[in-house]
Design a protein around this motif. Structure first.
Motif, mmCIF file in Angstrom:
data_model
loop_
_atom_site.group_PDB
_atom_site.id
_atom_site.type_symbol
_atom_site.label_atom_id
_atom_site.label_comp_id
_atom_site.label_asym_id
_atom_site.label_seq_id
_atom_site.Cartn_x
_atom_site.Cartn_y
_atom_site.Cartn_z
ATOM 1 N N SER A 1 0.839 -1.191 0.000
ATOM 2 C CA SER A 1 0.000 0.000 0.000
ATOM 3 C C SER A 1 0.875 1.242 0.000
ATOM 4 N N VAL A 2 0.409 2.260 -0.716
ATOM 5 C CA VAL A 2 1.125 3.537 -0.744
ATOM 6 C C VAL A 2 0.103 4.645 -0.467
ATOM 7 N N PHE A 3 0.617 5.850 -0.237
ATOM 8 C CA PHE A 3 -0.254 7.013 -0.096
ATOM 9 C C PHE A 3 -0.153 7.857 -1.351
ATOM 10 N N VAL A 4 -1.292 8.361 -1.797
ATOM 11 C CA VAL A 4 -1.272 9.312 -2.913
ATOM 12 C C VAL A 4 -2.047 10.563 -2.510
ATOM 13 N N ARG A 5 -1.562 11.702 -3.012
ATOM 14 C CA ARG A 5 -2.222 12.976 -2.732
ATOM 15 C C ARG A 5 -3.096 13.353 -3.918
ATOM 16 N N VAL A 6 -4.318 13.739 -3.630
ATOM 17 C CA VAL A 6 -5.257 14.175 -4.664
ATOM 18 C C VAL A 6 -4.942 15.631 -4.983
ATOM 19 N N GLU A 7 -4.680 15.921 -6.249
ATOM 20 C CA GLU A 7 -4.282 17.280 -6.617
ATOM 21 C C GLU A 7 -5.450 18.166 -7.022
ATOM 22 N N ARG A 8 -6.538 17.547 -7.486
ATOM 23 C CA ARG A 8 -7.697 18.329 -7.931
ATOM 24 C C ARG A 8 -8.993 17.639 -7.528
ATOM 25 N N SER A 9 -10.019 18.448 -7.295
ATOM 26 C CA SER A 9 -11.316 17.849 -6.975
ATOM 27 C C SER A 9 -12.335 18.097 -8.093
ATOM 28 N N ASP A 10 -11.968 18.949 -9.063
ATOM 29 C CA ASP A 10 -12.917 19.295 -10.130
ATOM 30 C C ASP A 10 -12.792 18.342 -11.319
ATOM 31 N N THR A 11 -12.763 17.044 -11.024
ATOM 32 C CA THR A 11 -12.685 16.042 -12.085
ATOM 33 C C THR A 11 -13.754 14.976 -11.832
ATOM 34 N N PRO A 12 -14.133 14.233 -12.887
ATOM 35 C CA PRO A 12 -15.148 13.175 -12.696
ATOM 36 C C PRO A 12 -14.683 12.083 -11.726
ATOM 37 N N PHE A 13 -13.371 12.008 -11.500
ATOM 38 C CA PHE A 13 -12.815 10.898 -10.721
ATOM 39 C C PHE A 13 -12.577 11.254 -9.256
ATOM 40 N N THR A 14 -12.635 12.555 -8.935
ATOM 41 C CA THR A 14 -12.260 12.973 -7.571
ATOM 42 C C THR A 14 -13.192 14.041 -6.999
ATOM 43 N N ASN A 15 -14.425 14.117 -7.532
ATOM 44 C CA ASN A 15 -15.292 15.223 -7.094
ATOM 45 C C ASN A 15 -15.785 15.075 -5.656
ATOM 46 N N LEU A 16 -15.552 13.933 -5.024
ATOM 47 C CA LEU A 16 -15.942 13.769 -3.622
ATOM 48 C C LEU A 16 -14.759 14.003 -2.683
ATOM 49 N N LEU A 17 -13.629 14.401 -3.264
ATOM 50 C CA LEU A 17 -12.410 14.576 -2.463
ATOM 51 C C LEU A 17 -11.968 16.033 -2.516
ATOM 52 N N GLN A 18 -11.192 16.414 -1.542
ATOM 53 C CA GLN A 18 -10.633 17.760 -1.522
ATOM 54 C C GLN A 18 -9.208 17.715 -2.064
ATOM 55 N N PRO A 19 -8.758 18.797 -2.754
ATOM 56 C CA PRO A 19 -7.345 18.849 -3.134
ATOM 57 C C PRO A 19 -6.488 18.725 -1.874
ATOM 58 N N GLY A 20 -5.466 17.897 -1.946
ATOM 59 C CA GLY A 20 -4.611 17.687 -0.775
ATOM 60 C C GLY A 20 -5.016 16.472 0.041
ATOM 61 N N ALA A 21 -6.191 15.905 -0.255
ATOM 62 C CA ALA A 21 -6.609 14.700 0.464
ATOM 63 C C ALA A 21 -5.611 13.569 0.191
ATOM 64 N N VAL A 22 -5.385 12.736 1.176
ATOM 65 C CA VAL A 22 -4.437 11.627 1.042
ATOM 66 C C VAL A 22 -5.213 10.305 1.042
ATOM 67 N N LEU A 23 -4.978 9.496 0.006
ATOM 68 C CA LEU A 23 -5.619 8.180 -0.093
ATOM 69 C C LEU A 23 -4.576 7.096 0.130
ATOM 70 N N ARG A 24 -5.004 6.019 0.749
ATOM 71 C CA ARG A 24 -4.117 4.871 0.914
ATOM 72 C C ARG A 24 -4.605 3.778 -0.033
ATOM 73 N N LEU A 25 -3.772 3.446 -1.023
ATOM 74 C CA LEU A 25 -4.155 2.499 -2.074
ATOM 75 C C LEU A 25 -3.030 1.500 -2.327
ATOM 76 N N PRO A 26 -3.389 0.290 -2.759
ATOM 77 C CA PRO A 26 -2.344 -0.691 -3.074
ATOM 78 C C PRO A 26 -1.731 -0.444 -4.463
ATOM 79 N N VAL A 27 -0.440 -0.719 -4.570
ATOM 80 C CA VAL A 27 0.200 -0.778 -5.890
ATOM 81 C C VAL A 27 0.787 -2.178 -6.061
ATOM 82 N N ALA A 28 0.900 -2.625 -7.308
ATOM 83 C CA ALA A 28 1.505 -3.928 -7.618
ATOM 84 C C ALA A 28 1.995 -3.867 -9.060
ATOM 85 N N HIS A 29 3.265 -3.493 -9.226
ATOM 86 C CA HIS A 29 3.787 -3.369 -10.587
ATOM 87 C C HIS A 29 5.309 -3.446 -10.620
#
Lengths: 239, 91
Positions: free
Chosen positions: A115-143
Motif C-alpha cells: 500500500s502507498v499514499f497518494v495525494r489528490v491534486e484536484r477535486s474538479d474532475t469526474p474521478f475525484t469530485n468527492l475529495l478535496q485537493p490535498g486529500a491523502v488516499l491509501r491504495l495498493p500498488v503492484a507493478h
C-alpha cells in the motif's frame, strides 16, 4: 450508471473491478472482450483493468494497444466518454497515445506490491469530485514497470494544465522521495487527459473498496464517477 | 521475392537513466572489469522479412520499429544488419 470492463488476454484485475462496481458501488458492469470493435451505447465509463496483457511482452501495454477494442476506446474517449486505466490499463493508455508519457522499469528494479499514499491534486474532475485537493488516499500498488516518465517539456505542460491528478506522498501528504515506490518523475501516480475525461493511475482503487481488504479509499474514485454521471443525467433532464 | 534476416536493437534513449545498465556495470566493476563503462541494456529483435530487395526489407523493419518495436518516448532503435536468409522448406 454502467461500467464496461475491457478484458485482454492476461488481464487479472477485471473481476476485482467488477466486484468493486457491483458490490462496492451498487452499479452495473459488463465485460468487453478485446476483440470487440465497439463500445455498447449504454456504457458510461470504460475501465482498462490491471494485469499483464499479452504477457507484457516487448513492453507493458505495447501489444494490447493494437487490440480491436482500443480503436473503439479511442473513439469513446474522443467523444468525451469516461475512461479509467488502472495499472496495466494506464500503461496501455500511454502506449495508445491517449495519455502522454511512458513507463520504465521501477527504479529499484523490483516488483513492488504494497500500500502507498497518494495525494489528490484536484477535486474538479469526474474521478475525484468527492475529495478535496490535498486529500491523502491509501491504495495498493503492484507493478514492476510503474516508473512514469515524460520528457521535461511534456512534464511542464502536464503541470501547467493540471493534468497530474495523483502523486505519491507520505501519510501526511508530503511528496518525498521515500514515498515514491518506483521512481516516477514528479512523484506522478495518476495522469488526466487534457479534457479530463481519461484517467490513468498506477495504484489500484478497486482493491481498496472494502474494510475487509484493508481500506475503502479506492471506493471514493468510483463514487465520484457515480456522482458525476448522476449529475450529468440530472443536468440533461433540466436542459 | 527474396527473404532477408534483419536484426534490430532497441535501447533506452541516452537521456534516460538505464538502471539495469548501471547495475550490471557495477557488477562488472566488482568483478574487476574496470575498463568497462556506460553499460546499456537493450532488446535484440531478429526477424525474417520477405522483400524484393535489402532496401525494402530495411524499410519494413524501420516501420516495424516505429510502429511497435520501440516506444519513441523512451527508446531509440537501430537496425543492425540486413542479410540474405535461406527460405525454410515447406514440408
Amino acid at each position: 450508471m454502467k461500467f464496461g470492463i475491457v478484458v485482454f488476454p492476461g488481464s487479472n484485475c477485471d473481476w476485482d473491478v467488477y466486484w468493486a462496481v457491483r458490490a462496492g458501488l451498487g452499479e452495473e458492469a459488463e465485460f468487453l472482450w478485446h476483440k470487440e470493435e465497439s463500445i455498447p451505447g449504454d456504457i458510461d465509463c470504460v475501465v482498462l483493468p490491471g494485469g499483464f496483457s499479452y504477457g507484457d511482452y516487448l513492453r507493458s501495454g505495447a501489444i494490447a494497444r493494437f487490440a480491436p477494442i482500443m480503436g473503439a476506446v479511442a473513439r469513446f474517449a474522443r467523444a468525451g466518454g469516461l475512461v479509467l486505466g488502472i495499472c496495466n490499463g494506464f500503461q496501455i493508455l500511454c502506449e495508445a497515445g491517449l495519455l502522454p508519457g511512458a513507463f520504465l522499469r521501477n527504479r529499484q528494479l523490483r516488483f513492488v506490491c504494497r500500500s502507498v499514499f497518494v495525494r489528490v491534486e484536484r477535486s474538479d474532475t469526474p474521478f475525484t469530485n468527492l475529495l478535496q485537493p490535498g486529500a491523502v488516499l491509501r491504495l495498493p500498488v503492484a507493478h514492476g514497470e510503474g516508473n512514469y516518465y515524460a520528457e521535461p517539456s511534456v512534464l511542464r505542460e502536464l503541470e501547467r494544465r493540471g493534468q497530474i491528478l495523483f502523486r505519491y506522498c507520505d501519510a501526511a501528504g508530503q511528496l518525498t522521495e521515500d514515498a515514491n515506490p518506483n521512481g516516477s518523475v514528479a512523484n506522478i501516480a495518476g495522469v488526466l487527459s487534457p479534457e479530463g475525461n481519461v484517467l490513468g493511475m498506477m495504484p489500484h482503487p478497486e482493491r481498496a473498496c472494502e474494510t475487509l481488504l484493508g481500506g475503502t479509499d479506492g471506493l471514493t474514485v468510483f463514487e465520484s464517477l457515480q456522482r458525476h454521471c448522476t449529475m450529468a443525467v440530472a443536468t440533461s433532464a433540466v436542459l | 521475392m527474396d527473404r532477408f534476416r534483419v536484426a534490430a536493437v532497441v535501447t533506452l534513449r541516452r537521456s534516460i537513466a538505464d538502471v539495469q545498465g548501471t547495475t550490471v556495470e557495477q557488477a562488472l566493476h566488482a568483478l574487476g572489469f574496470r575498463a568497462i563503462e556506460n553499460v546499456r541494456i537493450g532488446k535484440y529483435v531478429e526477424m525474417e522479412i520477405r522483400a524484393a530487395s535489402a532496401e525494402e526489407a530495411h524499410r519494413h523493419a524501420e516501420q516495424a520499429c516505429q510502429r511497435l518495436l520501440a516506444n519513441p518516448v523512451i527508446e531509440d532503435y537501430q537496425i543492425l544488419a540486413v542479410t540474405p536468409a535461406v527460405a525454410k522448406e515447406v514440408p
